[in-house]
Scaffold this active site. Structure first.
Site, mmCIF file in Angstrom:
data_model
loop_
_atom_site.group_PDB
_atom_site.id
_atom_site.type_symbol
_atom_site.label_atom_id
_atom_site.label_comp_id
_atom_site.label_asym_id
_atom_site.label_seq_id
_atom_site.Cartn_x
_atom_site.Cartn_y
_atom_site.Cartn_z
ATOM 1 N N ASP A 83 0.851 -1.189 0.000
ATOM 2 C CA ASP A 83 0.000 0.000 0.000
ATOM 3 C C ASP A 83 0.895 1.252 0.000
ATOM 4 O O ASP A 83 1.818 1.349 0.806
ATOM 5 C CB ASP A 83 -0.858 -0.049 1.281
ATOM 6 C CG ASP A 83 -1.984 0.961 1.281
ATOM 7 O OD1 ASP A 83 -2.388 1.415 0.198
ATOM 8 O OD2 ASP A 83 -2.481 1.276 2.386
ATOM 9 N N GLY A 214 -9.152 5.392 1.644
ATOM 10 C CA GLY A 214 -9.839 6.198 2.660
ATOM 11 C C GLY A 214 -11.326 5.917 2.718
ATOM 12 O O GLY A 214 -12.139 6.825 2.850
ATOM 13 N N ASN A 256 -10.312 0.152 0.062
ATOM 14 C CA ASN A 256 -9.352 0.043 1.170
ATOM 15 C C ASN A 256 -10.028 0.346 2.501
ATOM 16 O O ASN A 256 -10.692 1.381 2.645
ATOM 17 C CB ASN A 256 -8.208 1.039 0.974
ATOM 18 C CG ASN A 256 -7.288 0.635 -0.145
ATOM 19 O OD1 ASN A 256 -7.554 -0.322 -0.884
ATOM 20 N ND2 ASN A 256 -6.183 1.342 -0.274
HETATM 21 ZN ZN ZN Z 1 -4.448 5.075 0.866
#
Ligand code: ZN
Length: 314
Positions: A83, A214, A256
């Site tokens: 990530d 997010g 995510n």
């Molecule tokens: Zn991110």
């Protein structure tokens, strides 16, 4: 082969209107909570490691934990993903270490440089059978620094730039700025996801998988528990789950989730500490924390629509 790239997952997710959950790995309990939920719900999985996680736990420990998860779940397709890789060298290291997917995040660089570094990572990763995610646009709450509608638009991913970026880099998926934001304090007022912007990008790049960062919902039940048991998280707010579901049915193939994992674990530990003041055995609070993560992830898999989809992604 349970350790896979996200290629087939994204093809199926796009075609059948769901998104795969990408959950952040920071320690054993979090990983076990995630994997137990995934195994029960039979969902495909992306396990991802951030820079903060690497600094905290070290890459070798995290990789070992993920490798056990992969080995013990032969029926579940699992992607191991870097990530927010910040440069070519970091991405190369993770490719060399056997990860099946890496993200190069050069979104803060000028457009031409973002293209250049992404292209370099794509070349190296593809030569080694690894897929690449890149980022274009600036993540942040829609409401942040906003004086008018035009300002909002400026922070979002430009659909024409997205087309050029994908064509020039050969990247496999793209993280887009569509109103989501990292952390628990994403928004000052009622959050909005720019569904029209997702639609515009999707129309210009048909069949191409998009990624939302997010995207925790900052679930009210956990924030309330934290506040009830001595915590202080006023005004924590996330992306509504209805909007996440809507995006998952569109071109968004990877969502995510990190903050919601942290909140579930913290809320449960606070509750145990408050209700059992004499408890000092870490297993007696980390265990319930792990159970809370499992229950939360099971719920999320239904929000994303990927529950029961493991087999078709193999
Ligand atoms: Zn991110």
């Amino acid at each position: 082969m349970p350790l896979v790239t996200s290629k087939k997952m994204f093809q199926m997710a796009y075609k059948n209107g769901y998104a795969v959950g990408a959950f952040n790995v920071n320690n054993m309990e979090i990983t076990q909570g995630i994997i137990q939920a995934i195994a029960e719900e039979k969902a495909p999985l992306i396990l991802q490691v951030s820079r903060g996680a690497r600094e905290y736990a070290s890459n070798s420990y995290l990789t070992a934990i993920m490798n056990v998860a992969v080995k013990e779940n032969p029926d579940i397709p699992i992607v191991t993903h870097l990530d927010h890789g910040d440069n070519f060298e970091t991405c190369k290291q993770f490719v060399d270490d056997g990860f099946t997917s890496v993200m190069i995040d050069a979104s803060k660089m000028p457009f031409a440089e973002n293209i250049k570094v992404t292209k370099d990572v794509v070349k190296y990763a593809h030569d080694h059978g690894v897929v690449v995610e890149a980022e274009l646009g600036q993540l942040g709450g829609i409401e942040e620094d906003v004086v008018g509608v035009d300002d909002v638009a400026k922070h979002l991913t430009d659909p024409n730039q997205a087309v050029e970026f994908v064509e020039k880099t050969g990247v496999d998926s793209l993280a887009v700025a569509v109103g989501t934001s990292h952390g628990a304090y994403k928004f000052k007022t009622e959050p909005k996801l720019a569904i029209d912007r997702i639609q515009e990008i999707q129309d210009k790049l048909p069949g191409f998988p998009l990624v939302m960062h997010g995207s925790s919902s900052v679930l009210r039940e956990f924030v309330d528990l934290i506040n009830k048991y001595g915590g202080k998280m006023p005004n924590a707010m996330g992306v509504p789950e209805s909007a996440i579901t809507q995006a998952s049915k569109m071109a968004v193939c990877k969502v995510n989730i990190d903050t919601d994992l942290r909140l579930a674990l913290t809320a449960k530990i606070r509750q145990v500490f408050a209700e059992k003041a004499g408890e000092f055995d870490p297993r007696k609070y980390l265990g319930p924390g792990r159970d809370a993560i499992k229950a939360m992830v099971k719920h999320k898999l239904h929000v994303l629509g990927c529950a029961g989809k493991a087999a078709e992604c193999l």
